[in-house]
Motif scaffolding. Structure first.
Motif, short mmCIF file in Angstrom:
data_model
loop_
_atom_site.label_atom_id
_atom_site.label_comp_id
_atom_site.label_asym_id
_atom_site.label_seq_id
_atom_site.Cartn_x
_atom_site.Cartn_y
_atom_site.Cartn_z
N VAL A 66 35.32 66.26 8.13
CA VAL A 66 36.11 67.23 8.51
C VAL A 66 35.67 67.65 9.92
CG1 VAL A 66 36.57 69.74 8.20
CG2 VAL A 66 36.53 68.10 6.28
N LEU A 67 36.71 67.87 11.02
CA LEU A 67 36.38 68.31 12.24
C LEU A 67 36.70 69.78 12.16
CD1 LEU A 67 37.76 65.31 14.24
CD2 LEU A 67 35.56 65.52 13.27
N ALA A 68 35.82 70.52 12.12
CA ALA A 68 35.95 71.95 12.12
C ALA A 68 35.81 72.32 13.76
CB ALA A 68 34.93 72.63 11.36
N VAL A 69 36.97 72.89 14.33
CA VAL A 69 37.03 73.05 15.78
C VAL A 69 37.02 74.47 15.82
CG1 VAL A 69 38.43 72.60 17.90
CG2 VAL A 69 38.70 70.96 15.85
N GLU A 70 36.05 75.25 16.22
CA GLU A 70 35.92 76.58 16.22
C GLU A 70 36.06 76.97 17.61
OE1 GLU A 70 34.76 78.80 13.71
OE2 GLU A 70 34.06 77.45 12.00
N HIS A 71 36.79 78.15 17.64
CA HIS A 71 36.99 79.03 18.90
C HIS A 71 37.55 80.27 18.75
CE1 HIS A 71 37.40 79.84 23.09
NE2 HIS A 71 36.69 79.16 23.52
N ALA A 72 37.42 81.24 19.54
CA ALA A 72 38.11 82.52 19.18
C ALA A 72 39.60 82.50 19.46
CB ALA A 72 37.54 83.49 20.05
N PHE A 73 39.98 81.52 20.50
CA PHE A 73 41.23 81.28 20.83
C PHE A 73 42.18 80.52 19.87
CE2 PHE A 73 40.10 81.32 25.69
CZ PHE A 73 39.96 82.80 25.66
N LEU A 74 41.61 79.87 18.91
CA LEU A 74 42.17 79.03 17.68
C LEU A 74 42.27 80.09 16.52
CD1 LEU A 74 40.14 75.84 18.20
CD2 LEU A 74 42.50 76.32 19.01
N LYS A 75 41.86 81.40 16.37
CA LYS A 75 42.04 82.27 15.35
C LYS A 75 43.38 82.37 14.80
CE LYS A 75 41.15 86.60 13.52
NZ LYS A 75 40.38 87.99 13.92
N ASN A 76 44.40 82.50 15.69
CA ASN A 76 45.77 82.33 15.50
C ASN A 76 46.54 81.32 16.25
OD1 ASN A 76 45.98 84.77 13.88
ND2 ASN A 76 45.18 86.12 15.70
N TYR A 77 47.41 80.59 15.73
CA TYR A 77 48.02 79.57 16.33
C TYR A 77 48.77 80.00 17.52
CZ TYR A 77 51.03 75.76 17.10
OH TYR A 77 51.93 74.65 17.76
N THR A 78 48.51 79.28 18.58
CA THR A 78 49.31 79.23 19.83
C THR A 78 49.61 77.71 20.25
OG1 THR A 78 47.39 79.18 21.70
CG2 THR A 78 48.27 81.24 20.81
N THR A 79 50.62 77.56 20.62
CA THR A 79 51.08 75.95 21.01
C THR A 79 50.20 75.46 22.00
OG1 THR A 79 53.41 76.61 20.77
CG2 THR A 79 52.89 74.53 21.82
N ASP A 80 49.70 76.20 23.09
CA ASP A 80 49.02 75.53 24.12
C ASP A 80 47.34 75.14 23.86
OD1 ASP A 80 50.66 75.81 26.21
OD2 ASP A 80 50.46 77.80 26.52
N ALA A 81 46.72 76.28 22.95
CA ALA A 81 45.39 75.93 22.44
C ALA A 81 45.44 74.91 21.43
CB ALA A 81 44.89 77.27 22.02
N TYR A 82 46.13 74.76 20.58
CA TYR A 82 45.88 74.13 19.42
C TYR A 82 46.48 72.46 19.97
CZ TYR A 82 45.17 76.95 15.29
OH TYR A 82 44.60 77.60 14.45
N THR A 83 47.38 72.41 21.05
CA THR A 83 47.91 71.08 21.50
C THR A 83 46.68 70.71 22.35
OG1 THR A 83 50.19 71.83 21.62
CG2 THR A 83 49.51 70.03 22.98
N LYS A 84 46.20 71.43 22.98
CA LYS A 84 44.95 70.99 23.69
C LYS A 84 43.70 70.34 23.26
CE LYS A 84 42.04 72.42 27.63
NZ LYS A 84 40.65 71.93 27.40
N VAL A 85 43.15 71.09 21.99
CA VAL A 85 42.13 70.68 21.50
C VAL A 85 42.52 69.37 20.55
CG1 VAL A 85 41.09 73.00 21.13
CG2 VAL A 85 42.35 72.03 19.40
N VAL A 86 43.73 69.38 19.91
CA VAL A 86 43.92 68.19 19.12
C VAL A 86 44.11 67.03 20.00
CG1 VAL A 86 45.96 67.37 17.76
CG2 VAL A 86 45.08 69.43 17.21
N CYS A 87 44.91 67.13 21.10
CA CYS A 87 45.11 65.98 22.17
C CYS A 87 43.78 65.47 22.40
CB CYS A 87 45.93 66.33 23.24
SG CYS A 87 47.73 66.45 22.55
N GLU A 88 43.00 66.34 22.87
CA GLU A 88 41.62 65.90 23.18
C GLU A 88 40.74 65.04 22.27
OE1 GLU A 88 39.49 69.37 24.61
OE2 GLU A 88 40.69 69.30 26.68
N LEU A 89 41.05 65.49 20.81
CA LEU A 89 40.16 64.84 19.87
C LEU A 89 40.85 63.35 19.71
CD1 LEU A 89 39.49 67.71 17.33
CD2 LEU A 89 37.72 66.22 18.60
#
Length: 339
Positions: A66-89
């Motif tokens: 399990v890759l638990a990606v923790e950040h205050a900006f990820l508490k609620n879904y936003t396209t920009d934040a989730y796309t960035k962290v997922v693509c980088e991984l």
């Protein structure tokens, strides 16, 4: 891009307000099957804030990592934040298969990630399997308005990505040890990475029952005749402690809300009992309910497609059959109370 560099099966573990969405466990079960066939690791990507405690549930249902990606900006879904962290991984670790649930979030995230990774995406899949010869992922979805099923292969690009409709796969039993590798990842997210602000989260004032969770569904179609006649279905559902749903024809006619639509453009359901009333059984509807444990069809037309998939088929006018059925159920209940 060398396809040989890509290895492993990933699923997107969607959570909302710290609770895993059931579709995440459904695709985790299918991911486990694919990973076992390929002999690779199954990884769940879990973005959010304060969510690492969910890892145990993911391990219990099949995840190796399990890759638990923790950040205050990820508490609620936003396209920009989730796309960035997922693509980088994905760019860093290179999975060969990446499966996302086709929820509102998944349908937004999946295409954005696929476009940024320059790979393909098969949306709204109802089946996933491996090609015996090439081990490519065979992604099956309804096409041409649901009149046929198309199987799509992404031969040249990686990862092979698909979104899967909720309810298509069953949740695997949590029979594993519940142990795996938990990685806590803190992504490099800056305010300028996110172009939208969440001002308020508004929830629906009207409580909508999730028909995907119902054990008994009484479903009406064009043959019900009008909105007022749906009262018969509600009476039957009340006696059975069930929920009323409908076909697209009933929804389009305004007889029942779209939230209760079963079928290709509605929801996929797997109740213990599905009672189809006045539903002909077009392929678009069958795609959403044919995995029900027991199907009862009530229809005037003996050759209606729904009658061919039903475990019990009643040829007759539902306006006469249902009142008799309700009366019989009440009689049985009365006898049980007396005993």
């Amino acid at each position: 891009m060398e396809k040989e560099e890509y290895k492993g099966v990933w699923i997107f573990a969607e959570q909302r307000e710290g609770a895993l969405q059931k579709v995440s466990l459904q695709i985790l079960g299918k991911g486990r099957e694919l990973a076992d066939e390929l002999g690779v690791e199954l990884t769940a990507v879990l973005p959010g804030e304060g969510i690492k405690g969910l890892a145990g549930e993911l391990f219990a249902h099949g995840a190796d990592r399990v890759l638990a990606v923790e950040h205050a900006f990820l508490k609620n879904y936003t396209t920009d934040a989730y796309t960035k962290v997922v693509c980088e991984l994905v760019n860093e670790r290179k999975p060969e298969i990446f499966i996302i649930g086709a929820t509102n979030i998944g349908r937004d995230l999946g295409p954005r990630v696929a476009a940024r990774l320059e790979t393909g995406l098969t949306a709204d899949c109802t089946g996933l399997a491996l090609c015996p010869d090439t081990a490519n992922l065979l992604m099956t979805r309804p096409a041409f308005g649901g009149n046929l099923m198309a199987t799509i292969i992404c031969q040249e690009h990686r990862p092979q990505m698909s979104t899967v409709r909720p309810g298509v796969f069953e949740i695997p039993q949590g029979c594993r040890t519940g142990k795996g590798i938990l990685e806590e990842i803190i992504p490099d997210l800056m305010p300028e990475d996110i172009r939208t602000d969440i001002v308020e989260i508004a929830k629906a004032a009207k409580q909508v029952v999730d028909i995907g969770e119902a054990k008994i569904l009484v479903s009406g179609g064009r043959g019900v005749g009008c909105k007022e006649n749906f009262s018969l279905l509600y009476d039957l559902a009340d006696e059975l402690n069930g929920v009323v749903s409908g076909s697209r024809a009933a929804v389009d006619a305004g007889w029942i809300d779209k939230a209760y639509q079963v079928g290709q453009t509605g929801k996929t359901v797997r109740p213990q009992v599905y009672i189809a009333c006045g539903i002909s059984g077009a392929i678009q509807h069958l795609a959403g309910m044919q995995e029900s444990d027991y199907i009862i069809a009530i229809n005037k037309q003996i050759d209606a497609p729904i009658m061919q998939v039903a475990n019990s088929a009643v040829v007759g006018d539902m306006h006469k059959v249902i009142p008799e059925l309700i009366a019989k159920i009440k009689e049985i209940k009365s006898m049980e109370t007396t005993c």
